[in-house]
Design an enzyme around this catalytic site. Structure first.
Site, PDB file in Angstrom:
ATOM      1  NE  ARG A   4     -24.128  91.732 -44.559  1.00  0.00           N
ATOM      2  CZ  ARG A   4     -23.625  92.965 -44.537  1.00  0.00           C
ATOM      3  NH1 ARG A   4     -22.520  93.212 -43.863  1.00  0.00           N
ATOM      4  NH2 ARG A   4     -24.214  93.949 -45.190  1.00  0.00           N
TER       5      ARG A   4
ATOM      6  CE1 TYR B 290     -11.501 101.430 -44.581  1.00  0.00           C
ATOM      7  CE2 TYR B 290     -11.099 100.106 -42.622  1.00  0.00           C
ATOM      8  CZ  TYR B 290     -11.835 100.356 -43.758  1.00  0.00           C
ATOM      9  OH  TYR B 290     -12.885  99.546 -44.090  1.00  0.00           O
TER      10      TYR B 290
ATOM     11  CE  LYS C  87     -14.061  92.745 -43.797  1.00  0.00           C
ATOM     12  NZ  LYS C  87     -14.845  93.183 -44.964  1.00  0.00           N
TER      13      LYS C  87
ATOM     14  CD  GLU D 237     -16.102  78.277 -45.849  1.00  0.00           C
ATOM     15  OE1 GLU D 237     -15.905  78.452 -47.066  1.00  0.00           O
ATOM     16  OE2 GLU D 237     -17.212  77.952 -45.391  1.00  0.00           O
TER      17      GLU D 237
ATOM     18  CE  LYS E  56     -17.183  90.010 -44.889  1.00  0.00           C
ATOM     19  NZ  LYS E  56     -17.777  90.632 -46.089  1.00  0.00           N
TER      20      LYS E  56
ATOM     21  NE  ARG F 280     -22.703  95.330 -40.865  1.00  0.00           N
ATOM     22  CZ  ARG F 280     -22.882  94.323 -40.038  1.00  0.00           C
ATOM     23  NH1 ARG F 280     -23.537  94.508 -38.904  1.00  0.00           N
ATOM     24  NH2 ARG F 280     -22.418  93.120 -40.330  1.00  0.00           N
TER      25      ARG F 280
ATOM     26  CB  SER G  78     -14.637  99.806 -40.065  1.00  0.00           C
ATOM     27  OG  SER G  78     -15.594  98.827 -39.665  1.00  0.00           O
TER      28      SER G  78
END
Length: 304
Positions: A198, A294, A229, A214, A177, A187, A255
């Site tokens: 982040r 989506y 992602k 990871e 990610k 958001r 998104s």
């Protein structure tokens, strides 16, 4: 002759449920996507089940937040209540999945609790994740989406679930990610309160090998599925992960990817249906066993 095909069961629909909403709220930066009230949520679940997609990933939008994200493990909190509804309504037809992260529930918008210096406290956050996992599993979630990117989160959650008897609850680790600009519309979708960024716990966009490492760490800790992602800009990481992973590899068409297609299509610059299908085919072609998108219900309708 086609090597890569799409199938409805390979698609997972992310959904946003707003606490206390009396009608669905459109998300301006994501045309066609809603913050659901209870009625529209139930309708969308039924539509998804009838379309034959593989599952839904639920996100909660609470009315109140605090520093430790107390609403995240409240049995009656918006996300856990939504999981119970989904499990009861369509649990036999869809795999009900829940986002296991604090960012929707904290007043500072970070994915974990903060220490005295204002930095995310990794180990203290693991305790909150364990509590969230138990609440979500109790609510009926079959797959928990560990999206917070804390070190050791898979092992901490797996241990808590096993000790509580939730041995069949699966873990989806968001392993690769990245700290991406493509999360911007999300958001708005969750009414994020993020202060700062982040980048201290999500991955640097320039690091492909780190994403693979990871995933290997999460698999060693007991992840049932690993995630890359965003999807479209990280197909190289996705392909490398799929080439070596002994567990399924999923990808999230985020998104910002959705918003770009919608904006270009609205201006008549691209063929919307072809662009949507091509983008998802590319993600599958790179090695994703399933795709969070989506477009899931709509595309499933096209395929059927």
């Amino acid at each position: 002759m086609r090597e890569t095909r799409l199938h409805p069961r390979e698609l997972v629909l992310p959904m946003f449920v707003r606490e206390g909403a009396t009608q669905p709220q459109p998300i301006g930066s994501m045309p066609g996507v809603l913050q659901h009230d209870d009625a529209s949520f139930r309708r969308a679940l039924t539509d998804a089940a009838e379309a034959g997609i593989g599952g839904v990933m639920l996100f909660g939008v609470p009315t109140s937040k605090d520093a430790r994200g107390s609403g995240a493990d409240d049995p009656d909190g918006v996300l856990n209540a939504a999981a119970r509804t989904a499990a009861a309504e369509v649990g036999d037809a869809l795999v009900v999945q829940t986002d296991l992260c604090l960012d929707e529930f904290t007043d500072h918008g970070h994915c974990g609790v903060l220490d005295s210096r204002g930095a995310v406290d990794n180990d203290a956050t693991l305790e909150r994740y364990a509590a969230m996992a138990l609440a979500q599993a109790d609510a009926g979630a079959a797959v928990l989406g560990l999206s917070g990117m804390m070190d050791g989160q898979v092992e901490a959650v797996r241990t808590a679930l096993d000790e509580a008897g939730h041995t069949t609850t699966a873990l989806l680790a968001y392993s690769g990610k990245y700290a991406s600009a493509f999360y911007g519309p999300f958001r708005e979708a969750v009414d994020s309160s993020l202060q700062g960024d982040r980048r201290s716990y999500q991955l640097d966009p320039g690091n492909a090998r780190e994403g693979l490492r990871e995933a290997e760490l999460d698999i060693a800790e007991g992840a049932d599925v690993v995630m890359v992602k965003p999807a479209g800009s990280y197909l190289d990481v996705l392909a490398a992960t799929a080439a070596v992973s002994p567990v399924p590899v999923w990808a999230y068409q985020v998104s910002g990817e959705y918003a770009m297609i919608e904006a270009a299509a609205a201006h008549g610059w691209i063929d919307r249906r072809r662009a949507v299908t091509e983008s998802l085919t590319a993600i599958r072609r790179a090695g994703a066993d399933a795709v969070l998108t989506y477009y899931a219900t709509e595309v499933a309708g096209w395929l059927r």
